[in-house]
Design a protein around this motif. Structure first.
Motif, mmCIF file in Angstrom:
data_model
loop_
_atom_site.group_PDB
_atom_site.id
_atom_site.type_symbol
_atom_site.label_atom_id
_atom_site.label_comp_id
_atom_site.label_asym_id
_atom_site.label_seq_id
_atom_site.Cartn_x
_atom_site.Cartn_y
_atom_site.Cartn_z
ATOM 1 N N ASN A 92 -19.509 10.465 -39.197
ATOM 2 C CA ASN A 92 -20.677 11.341 -39.071
ATOM 3 C C ASN A 92 -20.828 12.245 -40.289
ATOM 4 N N LEU A 93 -19.709 12.769 -40.787
ATOM 5 C CA LEU A 93 -19.748 13.608 -41.983
ATOM 6 C C LEU A 93 -20.271 12.797 -43.171
ATOM 7 N N ALA A 94 -19.790 11.577 -43.321
ATOM 8 C CA ALA A 94 -20.248 10.727 -44.428
ATOM 9 C C ALA A 94 -21.744 10.429 -44.311
ATOM 10 N N MET A 95 -22.217 10.153 -43.098
ATOM 11 C CA MET A 95 -23.654 9.884 -42.906
ATOM 12 C C MET A 95 -24.482 11.118 -43.253
ATOM 13 N N ALA A 96 -24.029 12.293 -42.829
ATOM 14 C CA ALA A 96 -24.771 13.521 -43.113
ATOM 15 C C ALA A 96 -24.794 13.799 -44.615
ATOM 16 N N GLU A 97 -23.648 13.594 -45.272
ATOM 17 C CA GLU A 97 -23.601 13.801 -46.723
ATOM 18 C C GLU A 97 -24.513 12.814 -47.439
ATOM 19 N N ALA A 98 -24.536 11.576 -46.987
ATOM 20 C CA ALA A 98 -25.429 10.577 -47.590
ATOM 21 C C ALA A 98 -26.886 10.954 -47.365
ATOM 22 N N GLY A 99 -27.203 11.457 -46.187
ATOM 23 C CA GLY A 99 -28.562 11.897 -45.891
ATOM 24 C C GLY A 99 -28.987 13.050 -46.766
ATOM 25 N N LEU A 100 -28.086 13.995 -46.982
ATOM 26 C CA LEU A 100 -28.387 15.125 -47.846
ATOM 27 C C LEU A 100 -28.576 14.655 -49.284
ATOM 28 N N HIS A 101 -27.727 13.749 -49.713
ATOM 29 C CA HIS A 101 -27.827 13.210 -51.071
ATOM 30 C C HIS A 101 -29.147 12.472 -51.280
ATOM 31 N N SER A 102 -29.549 11.659 -50.310
ATOM 32 C CA SER A 102 -30.798 10.905 -50.469
ATOM 33 C C SER A 102 -32.008 11.833 -50.426
ATOM 34 N N ARG A 103 -31.923 12.921 -49.653
ATOM 35 C CA ARG A 103 -33.027 13.893 -49.657
ATOM 36 C C ARG A 103 -33.155 14.565 -51.017
ATOM 37 N N ARG A 104 -32.024 14.901 -51.611
ATOM 38 C CA ARG A 104 -32.030 15.524 -52.946
ATOM 39 C C ARG A 104 -32.625 14.561 -53.969
#
Length: 110
Positions: A92-104
């Motif tokens: 879940n942490l990895a998915m959230a970090e990936a989501g934040l990265h793709s938003r950036r």
């Protein structure tokens, strides 16, 4: 089981049901109540942070999801989790970090 512990479990299970039914706002409400009841009893458990994080992620709030998943990764909490729950938190942490990265990336490419 003390009454407050039962109340915590009821709210936590309601949160899980709401989350499973793709109702993140209701899930967040129930998990926040469960967390408050846990805090009142001085119970610390990484699973509540994982569940809160997932509900935040479902609702599109990546920032708060990351904060909750990171709390679940604190050594004192993480060490008490089952191996399965540890894998869920890490995923879940990895998915959230990936989501934040793709938003950036999306903001930068505009």
């Amino acid at each position: 089981m003390p009454q407050n512990a039962k109340a915590f479990m009821v709210r936590y299970n309601l949160g899980l049901a709401c989350s499973s039914a793709d109702q993140p706002v209701a899930a967040l409400e129930q998990f926040k109540i469960a967390k408050r009841l846990m805090d009142e009893q001085n119970i610390r458990d990484g699973a509540i942070h994982n569940s809160l994080g997932w509900a935040y992620l479902q609702s599109g709030d990546v920032k708060n999801a990351l904060a909750q998943f990171r709390l679940a990764r604190e050594p004192a909490l993480y060490g008490k989790l089952t191996e399965l729950m540890k894998r869920q938190v890490d995923n879940n942490l990895a998915m959230a970090e990936a989501g934040l990265h793709s938003r950036r990336l999306a903001l930068v490419s505009r």
